[in-house]
Design a protein around this motif. Structure first.
Motif, PDB file in Angstrom:
ATOM      1  N   ASP A  73       3.250   0.424-154.167  1.00  4.59           N
ATOM      2  CA  ASP A  73       2.277   1.079-153.062  1.00  4.59           C
ATOM      3  C   ASP A  73       2.279   2.666-153.220  1.00  4.59           C
ATOM      4  N   ASP A  74       3.077   3.103-154.043  1.00  4.30           N
ATOM      5  CA  ASP A  74       3.250   4.515-154.420  1.00  4.30           C
ATOM      6  C   ASP A  74       2.054   5.029-155.094  1.00  4.30           C
ATOM      7  N   THR A  75       1.566   6.339-154.486  1.00  4.07           N
ATOM      8  CA  THR A  75       0.553   7.329-155.167  1.00  4.07           C
ATOM      9  C   THR A  75       1.321   8.371-155.785  1.00  4.07           C
ATOM     10  N   LEU A  76       0.514   8.931-156.813  1.00  2.00           N
ATOM     11  CA  LEU A  76       1.065  10.074-157.507  1.00  2.00           C
ATOM     12  C   LEU A  76       1.815  11.087-156.605  1.00  2.00           C
ATOM     13  N   ALA A  77       1.150  11.469-155.693  1.00  2.00           N
ATOM     14  CA  ALA A  77       1.710  12.266-154.718  1.00  2.00           C
ATOM     15  C   ALA A  77       3.111  11.871-153.969  1.00  2.00           C
ATOM     16  N   ALA A  78       2.889  10.539-153.591  1.00  2.00           N
ATOM     17  CA  ALA A  78       4.180  10.059-152.996  1.00  2.00           C
ATOM     18  C   ALA A  78       5.329   9.723-154.093  1.00  2.00           C
ATOM     19  N   PHE A  79       5.192   9.350-155.178  1.00  2.00           N
ATOM     20  CA  PHE A  79       5.941   9.152-156.202  1.00  2.00           C
ATOM     21  C   PHE A  79       6.555  10.700-156.549  1.00  2.00           C
ATOM     22  N   ALA A  80       5.794  11.583-156.956  1.00  2.00           N
ATOM     23  CA  ALA A  80       6.143  12.998-157.298  1.00  2.00           C
ATOM     24  C   ALA A  80       7.175  13.579-156.070  1.00  2.00           C
ATOM     25  N   ALA A  81       6.882  13.346-154.859  1.00  2.00           N
ATOM     26  CA  ALA A  81       7.378  13.895-153.859  1.00  2.00           C
ATOM     27  C   ALA A  81       8.886  13.413-153.643  1.00  2.00           C
ATOM     28  N   SER A  82       8.966  11.956-153.952  1.00  2.00           N
ATOM     29  CA  SER A  82      10.367  11.522-153.888  1.00  2.00           C
ATOM     30  C   SER A  82      11.213  12.105-154.966  1.00  2.00           C
ATOM     31  N   PHE A  83      10.729  12.584-155.754  1.00  2.00           N
ATOM     32  CA  PHE A  83      11.629  13.301-156.904  1.00  2.00           C
ATOM     33  C   PHE A  83      11.629  15.040-156.674  1.00  2.00           C
ATOM     34  N   SER A  84      10.929  15.289-155.479  1.00  2.00           N
ATOM     35  CA  SER A  84      10.977  16.732-155.161  1.00  2.00           C
ATOM     36  C   SER A  84       9.994  17.486-156.082  1.00  2.00           C
ATOM     37  N   LEU A  85       9.037  16.780-156.516  1.00  2.00           N
ATOM     38  CA  LEU A  85       8.152  17.622-157.641  1.00  2.00           C
ATOM     39  C   LEU A  85       6.520  17.542-157.134  1.00  2.00           C
ATOM     40  N   ALA A  86       5.892  18.347-157.831  1.00  2.00           N
ATOM     41  CA  ALA A  86       4.323  18.398-157.162  1.00  2.00           C
ATOM     42  C   ALA A  86       3.816  17.529-158.188  1.00  2.00           C
ATOM     43  N   ASP A  87       2.572  16.871-157.609  1.00  2.00           N
ATOM     44  CA  ASP A  87       2.016  15.852-158.656  1.00  2.00           C
ATOM     45  C   ASP A  87       1.312  16.568-159.882  1.00  2.00           C
ATOM     46  N   ALA A  88       1.206  17.908-159.688  1.00  2.00           N
ATOM     47  CA  ALA A  88       0.768  18.753-161.036  1.00  2.00           C
ATOM     48  C   ALA A  88       1.670  18.839-162.033  1.00  2.00           C
ATOM     49  N   ASP A  89       3.026  18.604-161.561  1.00  2.00           N
ATOM     50  CA  ASP A  89       4.274  18.473-162.703  1.00  2.00           C
ATOM     51  C   ASP A  89       4.012  17.343-163.703  1.00  2.00           C
ATOM     52  N   ILE A  90       3.676  16.119-163.076  1.00  2.00           N
ATOM     53  CA  ILE A  90       3.435  14.926-163.695  1.00  2.00           C
ATOM     54  C   ILE A  90       2.166  15.130-164.462  1.00  2.00           C
ATOM     55  N   GLU A  91       0.974  15.600-163.926  1.00  2.00           N
ATOM     56  CA  GLU A  91      -0.327  15.554-164.542  1.00  2.00           C
ATOM     57  C   GLU A  91      -0.161  16.542-165.646  1.00  2.00           C
ATOM     58  N   ALA A  92       0.609  17.515-165.558  1.00  2.00           N
ATOM     59  CA  ALA A  92       0.657  18.552-166.785  1.00  2.00           C
ATOM     60  C   ALA A  92       1.298  18.060-167.848  1.00  2.00           C
ATOM     61  N   ALA A  93       2.310  17.366-167.741  1.00  2.00           N
ATOM     62  CA  ALA A  93       3.043  16.536-168.797  1.00  2.00           C
ATOM     63  C   ALA A  93       2.325  15.472-169.516  1.00  2.00           C
ATOM     64  N   VAL A  94       1.513  14.731-168.694  1.00  2.00           N
ATOM     65  CA  VAL A  94       0.400  13.844-169.182  1.00  2.00           C
ATOM     66  C   VAL A  94      -0.779  14.487-170.343  1.00  2.00           C
ATOM     67  N   GLU A  95      -1.080  15.474-169.460  1.00  2.00           N
ATOM     68  CA  GLU A  95      -2.273  16.219-170.228  1.00  2.00           C
ATOM     69  C   GLU A  95      -1.785  16.842-171.466  1.00  2.00           C
TER      70      GLU A  95
END
Length: 116
Positions: A73-95
């Protein structure tokens, strides 16, 4: 001419390149210049990751970085927050990984499609 608010209306993104995922992992643990959320590029192995105390790959290949296993049930925002990250951090790596033609980890791709 740009005003101060226009000139500073961006977020800097830091990319760190390494010869191996082992080097990248070790550097995230010891190099104070690498912040959580920075993008890790390991070109020789075809891997892109996100710096964290548990650095993880966003690519299908992970090497010595961790893979991810989000909760159903994790969203990107929830997953990122669980690592104290911004969802933009993950999105930038994927891009970056996508731009380089690297296969994206299916768990990451699925996470990017979840709305919440």
């Amino acid at each position: 001419m740009l005003t101060d608010s226009e000139r500073f209306a961006f977020l800097a993104r830091r990319y760190h390149g390494f010869a191996s995922t082992g080097n990248a992992y070790d550097a995230t643990q010891t190099d104070e210049r690498i912040d959580s959320g920075d993008t890790l590029l390991i070109l020789p192995e075809g891997i892109v990751g996100v710096a964290n105390c548990w650095p993880f790959a966003v690519t299908a290949a992970a090497g010595q970085l961790h893979g991810i296993n989000p909760k159903p049930d994790d969203t990107l925002a929830a997953f990122a927050a669980s690592f104290s990250l911004a969802d933009a951090d993950i999105e930038a790596a994927v891009e970056l990984a996508s731009a380089l033609g690297f296969a994206i980890d299916p768990a990451v791709s699925d996470l990017l499609t979840r709305v919440g």
